[in-house]
Design a protein around this motif. Structure first.
Motif, short mmCIF file in Angstrom:
data_model
loop_
_atom_site.label_atom_id
_atom_site.label_comp_id
_atom_site.label_asym_id
_atom_site.label_seq_id
_atom_site.Cartn_x
_atom_site.Cartn_y
_atom_site.Cartn_z
N TYR A 46 -44.89 -83.27 -81.55
CA TYR A 46 -45.66 -84.46 -81.20
C TYR A 46 -47.04 -84.45 -81.86
O TYR A 46 -47.44 -85.42 -82.52
N THR A 88 -33.72 -79.98 -68.19
CA THR A 88 -33.71 -79.25 -69.46
C THR A 88 -32.96 -77.93 -69.28
O THR A 88 -32.38 -77.68 -68.22
N HIS A 135 -38.71 -82.71 -69.01
CA HIS A 135 -39.86 -82.29 -69.80
C HIS A 135 -39.71 -80.89 -70.39
O HIS A 135 -39.46 -79.92 -69.67
N PHE A 179 -46.60 -79.81 -74.42
CA PHE A 179 -45.72 -80.77 -75.08
C PHE A 179 -45.00 -80.11 -76.25
O PHE A 179 -45.45 -79.10 -76.80
N TYR A 180 -43.87 -80.68 -76.62
CA TYR A 180 -43.11 -80.26 -77.80
C TYR A 180 -44.04 -80.31 -79.00
O TYR A 180 -44.70 -81.33 -79.26
N CYS A 217 -33.54 -86.20 -82.94
CA CYS A 217 -34.61 -86.88 -82.20
C CYS A 217 -35.97 -86.61 -82.84
O CYS A 217 -36.87 -87.44 -82.75
N ASP A 242 -39.18 -89.71 -74.95
CA ASP A 242 -38.26 -88.69 -75.47
C ASP A 242 -37.37 -88.24 -74.31
O ASP A 242 -37.83 -87.59 -73.38
N GLU A 243 -36.07 -88.57 -74.40
CA GLU A 243 -35.14 -88.31 -73.29
C GLU A 243 -33.95 -87.45 -73.73
O GLU A 243 -32.84 -87.60 -73.24
N ASN A 281 -42.11 -87.40 -72.08
CA ASN A 281 -40.90 -86.59 -72.25
C ASN A 281 -40.36 -86.22 -70.86
O ASN A 281 -41.00 -85.47 -70.13
#
Length: 456
Positions: free
Chosen positions: A194, A384, A239, A190-191, A166, A268-269, A236
């Protein structure tokens, strides 16, 4: 002519004791080589001349062999980004023998039926370059799963692009659809990929912060942030790192703003099958949203095969074009045998996903209860395999200081969340733990924290 010659080589240590006491950045490696040549005086004149010439040559060689560290070179758009926090914490975990509840990879293996499918594909000779946007079998399996999960029917040939995880789907989407100066909205934390990828694309980044305890969407802030200059919103859900799942009401607000302002959504899933307390909703399934959404997902999290790096992006043809253009020049194609095996995985019956949720629910309960008993403030996580906690009861200045203490003194790894914010101050009180580990590992980590952590 007989010549008796004794040569003595003396090597100085590469680093002196004094140098070893200095910080790593001050090391200046050098190698000093000296040769002393003692020659019989039986032939003094020619050999004395040769000895002098040798000494001069060696001195010149010494100068040329000194190693001078060169400055690190990196493009300006990536200057602010360091080694990823996941790499740093995993290295510290190894160094101190700590239990790694930081990086989100399972310490157990994926299902045998998927691995056997990969082995079979290799034996059948499916080992050359795959078609750039995916082998037909996997594209069809992705489309079928998406229809089952979201109710949307997509064309596997025109609307599904297989990527190397991903993370590559994210990169291909950003680089293929974002122009320099385009405005993109992120929900912090956030990841970390990104922000880095958007910086590579030259985007202008706006952050909307989700705050504890429930990390709900600040609707008024979002409405103020979205404008005619906004190109996309990066969403996301479930999340990472908070475990929050966006509600239908929140998604409807985002959808309305996107339609009103002609904004794209990059969704983003990857944790869609790890939704514990509420239903996962793909924003692409809301009215008017599929035509403006790129939905990204992967195999790794759901099947505990993170090292395979099989991901995909689903989008209407007019958006898929940009994604595929970028993908073609990033990786071109993804592992062929693993694609065929991934198609087998995605066709697994629903009983697999039900068992997955039961297993992770049990792991989550062990960690959450243990963290509470150890003294943390634990925030809700609906999806998650992550949990975010407040570390401040233990008296450390910030999340990085706490995580370093936790590794060195307690023997457990967590991830400081400040790296997931545009403004690190917003995350300094929070750290993230993962429960994608076997139950014995989770219990051992909890026990260490209960025994060695004390409130201040």
């Amino acid at each position: 002519m007989r010549l008796s010659q004794a040569i003595r080589c003396t090597w100085t240590p590469q680093y002196s004791n004094e140098m070893l006491q200095q910080p790593l950045k001050s090391f200046k490696p050098y190698i000093l080589r000296t040769f002393s040549t003692s020659i019989s005086r039986k032939y003094p004149s020619p050999m004395a001349t040769a000895s002098t010439q040798n000494d001069e040559a060696v001195a010149t060689q010494h100068k040329s062999t000194q190693i001078v560290p060169k400055p690190i070179q990196v493009a300006k758009r990536l200057e602010k980004f360091k080694t990823t926090i996941f790499t740093q914490m995993s290295m510290l975990a190894i160094k101190h023998g700590a239990i790694n509840l930081g990086q989100g990879f399972p310490n157990f293996d994926g299902p045998d039926f998927v691995k056997e499918a990969a082995i079979q594909s290799i034996k059948e000779g499916k080992n050359q370059y795959a078609r750039g946007y995916g082998v037909p079998d996997l594209n069809s399996a992705v489309a079928a799963r998406f229809k089952k999960d979201s109710g949307l029917e997509v064309d596997p040939e025109k609307e599904v692009t297989v990527t190397s995880g991903c993370t590559e789907a994210i990169a291909a989407t950003m680089l293929g659809l974002i122009n320099p100066g385009d405005e993109v909205i992120l929900f912090a934390p956030f990841y970390d990929s990104y922000e880095a990828t958007l910086s590579m694309a030259g985007a202008k980044i706006k952050g909307i912060t989700l705050r504890p305890p429930d990390f709900s969407l600040p609707i008024d802030e979002l409405k103020s942030a979205v404008s005619k200059n906004t190109r996309a919103i990066l969403l996301n859900t479930p999340h990472n790192p908070t475990g929050k799942m966006f509600t239908r009401e929140e998604l409807n607000v985002i959808a309305s703003l996107c339609i009103e302002n002609d904004v794209l959504v990059f969704a983003d899933e990857v944790y869609d099958k790890l939704a514990f307390e509420m239903e996962h909703i793909s924003i692409a399934s809301l009215p008017g949203m599929y035509e403006r959404t790129v939905t990204m997902n992967s195999l790794g999290k759901t099947f505990s095969l993170t090292g395979w790096k099989i991901g995909w992006a689903i989008a209407p043809p007019h958006l898929t074009w940009g994604v595929r253009q970028a993908h073609s020049y990033l990786t071109f194609a993804t592992s062929t045998p693993m694609q065929y095996a991934s198609a087998t995985a995605l066709r697994t019956p629903d009983s697999y996903y039900e068992e997955l949720k039961r297993d992770y629910s049990a792991k989550k309960a062990i960690l959450v209860e243990g963290l509470k008993e150890a003294g943390f403030t634990v925030y809700p996580s609906s999806g998650t395999y992550f949990v975010v906690v407040d570390h401040t009861p233990f008296g450390l200045d910030n999340d990085i200081a706490f995580c370093e203490y936790l590794i060195k003194e307690v023997g457990v790894v967590a991830i400081p969340t400040s790296v997931f914010y545009l403004n690190p101050e917003e995350g300094k009180n929070l750290v993230r733990f993962t429960f994608c580990k076997d139950e014995d590992t989770l219990r051992s980590a909890v026990q260490r924290m209960k025994e060695k952590l004390s409130k201040k």
